[in-house]
Design a protein around this motif. Sequence first.
Motif, mmCIF file in Angstrom:
data_model
loop_
_atom_site.group_PDB
_atom_site.id
_atom_site.type_symbol
_atom_site.label_atom_id
_atom_site.label_comp_id
_atom_site.label_asym_id
_atom_site.label_seq_id
_atom_site.Cartn_x
_atom_site.Cartn_y
_atom_site.Cartn_z
ATOM 1 N N ASN A 1 -13.016 -3.173 -5.519
ATOM 2 C CA ASN A 1 -13.714 -3.212 -6.806
ATOM 3 C C ASN A 1 -12.749 -3.383 -7.977
ATOM 4 O O ASN A 1 -13.078 -3.039 -9.105
ATOM 5 N N LEU A 2 -11.544 -3.899 -7.711
ATOM 6 C CA LEU A 2 -10.523 -3.914 -8.759
ATOM 7 C C LEU A 2 -10.273 -5.307 -9.309
ATOM 8 O O LEU A 2 -10.380 -6.309 -8.594
ATOM 9 N N ASP A 3 -9.903 -5.339 -10.597
ATOM 10 C CA ASP A 3 -9.484 -6.610 -11.191
ATOM 11 C C ASP A 3 -8.054 -6.909 -10.742
ATOM 12 O O ASP A 3 -7.388 -6.067 -10.137
ATOM 13 N N ALA A 4 -7.581 -8.103 -11.079
ATOM 14 C CA ALA A 4 -6.281 -8.554 -10.563
ATOM 15 C C ALA A 4 -5.154 -7.598 -10.935
ATOM 16 O O ALA A 4 -4.311 -7.268 -10.098
ATOM 17 N N GLY A 5 -5.172 -7.100 -12.192
ATOM 18 C CA GLY A 5 -4.093 -6.216 -12.652
ATOM 19 C C GLY A 5 -4.052 -4.924 -11.870
ATOM 20 O O GLY A 5 -3.000 -4.514 -11.359
ATOM 21 N N SER A 6 -5.204 -4.261 -11.745
ATOM 22 C CA SER A 6 -5.268 -3.003 -11.012
ATOM 23 C C SER A 6 -4.939 -3.213 -9.543
ATOM 24 O O SER A 6 -4.307 -2.369 -8.904
ATOM 25 N N CYS A 7 -5.376 -4.364 -9.040
ATOM 26 C CA CYS A 7 -5.140 -4.691 -7.637
ATOM 27 C C CYS A 7 -3.641 -4.746 -7.358
ATOM 28 O O CYS A 7 -3.157 -4.164 -6.387
ATOM 29 N N ALA A 8 -2.912 -5.387 -8.242
ATOM 30 C CA ALA A 8 -1.458 -5.481 -8.069
ATOM 31 C C ALA A 8 -0.820 -4.101 -8.133
ATOM 32 O O ALA A 8 0.085 -3.784 -7.347
ATOM 33 N N ALA A 9 -1.316 -3.255 -9.061
ATOM 34 C CA ALA A 9 -0.762 -1.901 -9.182
ATOM 35 C C ALA A 9 -0.990 -1.112 -7.896
ATOM 36 O O ALA A 9 -0.091 -0.411 -7.418
ATOM 37 N N VAL A 10 -2.196 -1.231 -7.326
ATOM 38 C CA VAL A 10 -2.513 -0.502 -6.092
ATOM 39 C C VAL A 10 -1.643 -1.003 -4.939
ATOM 40 O O VAL A 10 -1.098 -0.217 -4.161
ATOM 41 N N GLU A 11 -1.491 -2.332 -4.845
ATOM 42 C CA GLU A 11 -0.654 -2.888 -3.777
ATOM 43 C C GLU A 11 0.777 -2.383 -3.895
ATOM 44 O O GLU A 11 1.396 -1.986 -2.898
ATOM 45 N N ALA A 12 1.278 -2.345 -5.129
ATOM 46 C CA ALA A 12 2.650 -1.878 -5.337
ATOM 47 C C ALA A 12 2.778 -0.399 -4.987
ATOM 48 O O ALA A 12 3.760 0.028 -4.365
ATOM 49 N N LEU A 13 1.761 0.395 -5.378
ATOM 50 C CA LEU A 13 1.799 1.831 -5.094
ATOM 51 C C LEU A 13 1.835 2.080 -3.592
ATOM 52 O O LEU A 13 2.616 2.903 -3.091
ATOM 53 N N ILE A 14 0.987 1.366 -2.850
ATOM 54 C CA ILE A 14 0.927 1.578 -1.401
ATOM 55 C C ILE A 14 2.242 1.145 -0.744
ATOM 56 O O ILE A 14 2.767 1.843 0.133
ATOM 57 N N ALA A 15 2.778 0.012 -1.210
ATOM 58 C CA ALA A 15 4.050 -0.454 -0.645
ATOM 59 C C ALA A 15 5.155 0.576 -0.912
ATOM 60 O O ALA A 15 5.948 0.895 -0.015
ATOM 61 N N ALA A 16 5.198 1.111 -2.145
ATOM 62 C CA ALA A 16 6.232 2.092 -2.487
ATOM 63 C C ALA A 16 6.084 3.340 -1.623
ATOM 64 O O ALA A 16 7.070 3.880 -1.114
ATOM 65 N N TYR A 17 4.840 3.785 -1.420
ATOM 66 C CA TYR A 17 4.607 4.975 -0.602
ATOM 67 C C TYR A 17 5.051 4.716 0.840
ATOM 68 O O TYR A 17 5.699 5.552 1.464
ATOM 69 N N ARG A 18 4.671 3.544 1.338
ATOM 70 C CA ARG A 18 5.002 3.182 2.728
ATOM 71 C C ARG A 18 6.515 3.199 2.941
ATOM 72 O O ARG A 18 7.004 3.738 3.938
ATOM 73 N N HIS A 19 7.251 2.652 1.975
ATOM 74 C CA HIS A 19 8.707 2.625 2.123
ATOM 75 C C HIS A 19 9.293 4.027 1.993
ATOM 76 O O HIS A 19 10.142 4.422 2.765
ATOM 77 N N ALA A 20 8.811 4.782 1.012
ATOM 78 C CA ALA A 20 9.396 6.098 0.756
ATOM 79 C C ALA A 20 9.143 7.062 1.908
ATOM 80 O O ALA A 20 9.977 7.902 2.228
#
Lengths: 266, 206
Positions: B146-165
């Motif tokens: 349900n997210l617009d492009a901007g929020s979508c990118a933020a969520v993708e980045a957050l998940i990637a950062a969590y996955r790496h950390a």
Amino acid sequence: MNAVVLSPVDLAIAAALIVLLAALSLRLRLGVERQLLVSAARTTVQLLLIALVLKVLFEHAHLHWVALMAAVMILAAGREVSARQKHRLAGWWGYGIGTASMFLSSFTVTVLALLAVIGNDPWYAPQYAIPLLGMVLGNTMNGIALGLDRLTLDAVQRRAVIEARLALGERWQQAIAESRHEAMRVGLIPIINAMAAAGIVSLPGMMTGQILAGAPPLEAAKYQILVMFLIAGGTGLGTLVAVSLAARRLFDERHRLRPERVGSRP
Amino acid sequence: MPVLELDALATRHVGPLDLRIDAGECVCLQGPSGSGKSLLLRALADLDPHAGEVRLDGVACSAMPAPQWRRRVVLVAAESQWWHARVGAHFPPGFDPAQLSAVDLPPAALDWEVVRCSTGERQRLALLRALALQPAALLLDEPTGNLDAGSCAAVEALIAAYRHAHAAAVLWVSHDARQAARVAQRCLTLHDGRFMAGVPAAEAPA
């Protein structure tokens, strides 16, 4: 002071009211005349029959006859609880939980009252045991039916929320806590309201009956207070036990909600 | 290292399925509606009865109390659910409001009433709520639905950062092939409850 004995003519006069009402229903096309007459007939037959049964029971006041009568009453009340629910636990659980918790609460409360409060000899004297059990049972049945119905309905309707809470690692007891509290509250409200309104809005049926039968009002009031407290105790305990057992049954040992254990009636 | 392994996992019309998601790996799950993606995620979170076994770091799901398993392997459902009046009440005590900025929300969002939040805001908050449990594996059911492009990118980045950390294993259900190529190392397609040939995400049709 003795009660006025009612003759068949007296009852016939009262019955005329029912006939009048049925005629009105026919005239106004309300369509309830048949139901009205049938249920009036049922009242007459059922009450006269139970009076005969009680008469025999009073003459043969053995513990096993009283126990048999009590068992029949509990089983009938259990059936009623399960019949009143729109969503009920599938299989024998719906019937079993209601009946078991009624047995636990109503029996305990009634036996406690007979032994500790009334203290008759013998303690199971059916003149006291059966009417007391009947009143406690009738109200406990209401509370349990309302509580269980609310719980199962809530579990079906709020399934997504309950599962979301489970998915975040909550135990089933936490995930269902609000629904369980609400169900217990719903089961207890009628008796709380009845106690609050007793004597102001309505004269409770038992007290009315005693007064009509010639008892001094103060004695009748004391009995009514006793019965109210017994009913509250029985309803409260019964509802708490029934709702807790049913809530447990909604989940399995892996803390999963099992909505298929609730069957909706067609 | 949290490795998520499925061993002949079967639930209703799904499976039996075998799969291994390595620590720090993101696997994207695609497939038509009704193919069993959400059912598979529910079984992995042990929310549905299932046959076979799931292991996290070699420890079987059945060997762990279910609530503990679900705090380690967290499911974020497609539609977020809320049961308290305010957002903050859904977060564990000690949650740092500064983390809200990761999904473009102000720290004050914890005081918001849930009914006033938009669907997209709720979806982002639900993800943060799940991450606050510090899970070892994440099961994401269309987390950017349900997210617009901007929020979508933020969520993708957050998940990637969590996955790496946290070297977390991630199983991500997405309908968007381009997103799959962006976030996942591998792509799987579920069809009638079975995996079709796995395609490396980089080669998936864009």
